[in-house]
Design an enzyme around this catalytic site. Sequence first.
Site, PDB file in Angstrom:
ATOM      1  CB  ILE A  79       8.754   4.132  -5.672  1.00  0.00           C
ATOM      2  CG1 ILE A  79       8.285   2.745  -6.141  1.00  0.00           C
ATOM      3  CG2 ILE A  79       9.235   4.975  -6.840  1.00  0.00           C
ATOM      4  CD1 ILE A  79       7.033   2.750  -7.016  1.00  0.00           C
ATOM      5  CG  ASP A 127      -0.025  15.256   6.543  1.00  0.00           C
ATOM      6  OD1 ASP A 127      -0.260  15.087   5.324  1.00  0.00           O
ATOM      7  OD2 ASP A 127      -0.761  14.826   7.441  1.00  0.00           O
ATOM      8  CE1 TYR A 153      -5.119   1.157  -6.753  1.00  0.00           C
ATOM      9  CE2 TYR A 153      -4.624   2.081  -8.901  1.00  0.00           C
ATOM     10  CZ  TYR A 153      -4.349   1.957  -7.561  1.00  0.00           C
ATOM     11  OH  TYR A 153      -3.299   2.651  -7.016  1.00  0.00           O
ATOM     12  CB  ILE A 180       7.206  -1.867  -7.803  1.00  0.00           C
ATOM     13  CG1 ILE A 180       6.947  -1.127  -9.136  1.00  0.00           C
ATOM     14  CG2 ILE A 180       8.636  -1.662  -7.331  1.00  0.00           C
ATOM     15  CD1 ILE A 180       7.758  -1.602 -10.323  1.00  0.00           C
ATOM     16  CB  THR A 199       6.514  -1.542  -2.722  1.00  0.00           C
ATOM     17  OG1 THR A 199       5.260  -1.736  -3.376  1.00  0.00           O
ATOM     18  CG2 THR A 199       7.481  -0.884  -3.678  1.00  0.00           C
TER      19      THR A 199
END
Length: 261
Positions: free
Chosen positions: A19, A65, A153, A189, A191
């Site tokens: 994204i 990072d 999740y 999405i 991905t």
Amino acid sequence: MDLGLSGKAALVTGASKGIGAAVAIALAREGADVLAVARSSANLEAPGPANSAVRAGRIFSFQADLTEAAAFDAVHGEMLRLFGRIDILSNNAGSTKPGDFLALSDEAWEQGFALKFHSARRLARTCGPTLRAAKGCIVNTIGIMSRTAVIDYAMGGAVNTSLYHLTKALADLGVREGVRVNAVNPGRIATDRREQSLAKIIDARGISRADAEKELLDSCGIARFGTTEEVASAVCFLASERAGFINGAILDVDGGQTRGL
Ligand SMILES: NC(=O)c1ccc[n+]([C@@H]2O[C@H](COP(=O)([O-])OP(=O)(O)OC[C@H]3O[C@@H](n4cnc5c(N)ncnc54)[C@H](OP(=O)(O)O)[C@@H]3O)[C@@H](O)[C@H]2O)c1
């Protein structure tokens, strides 16, 4: 429609793929100059312009990072060095994994919050005065599990809900400071993450990819997967002058998956 993004300076995190990469390209296509931040080099192709009225913006890559405290001044400094301003902060860095709650380690929880929540929080603080000077905006990429809780999740959901809350709180500060703060909530999405979900189903059930895709879509109650470009379009709109009176909005980009009000 001219979004009025030409010549804007945009800081885009998580921009080496997925994204974030689509957001970097879409903003540049609309004429914004972009600093694309990730640990690896973004290597994004400069796009053609969205239409003849705008010049395409430039994309610069910066390796950092965002779980490390030193990264934030470095990223902010690079924006000032390259562009002298920040008009748009688009936070996309994040990769919180699903997993069995009882098996998730403390370290996994700390990493999950460190990357997605704390990087967005730290960038908002570090870039705050510069964004205020430009009357800029923040667009956070969160995720629909900020509104829906499921045990597998729980970690990603908790991180997302925290960023949802912070988005609304920053929008409140933004009223005083002249900085709009909004977010998109992507659903399913296409991905790497979608590929991982499909691989799990195929492994567990021994079914074809086409059947696994159908099963995943049915379980989400959607007709198709979204594209990174569709999420990026929503980010561009929220970052644009066309969304000038939108502040504190969380826009679901999920093909109708979220049924709740
Ligand atoms: N994909 C979806 O369907 C979906 C759905 C809902 C929400 N979201 C959210 O949308 C955001 C983007 O998702 P995505 O699927 O596009 O993710 P992705 O493809 O895994 O990309 C993650 C990006 O973050 C960067 N990143 C990872 N660790 C980093 C670190 N320590 N420091 C700096 N950058 C780091 C990665 O680059 P490097 O590895 O090179 O650092 C990469 O550019 C995430 O917050 C995700 O939770 C995605």
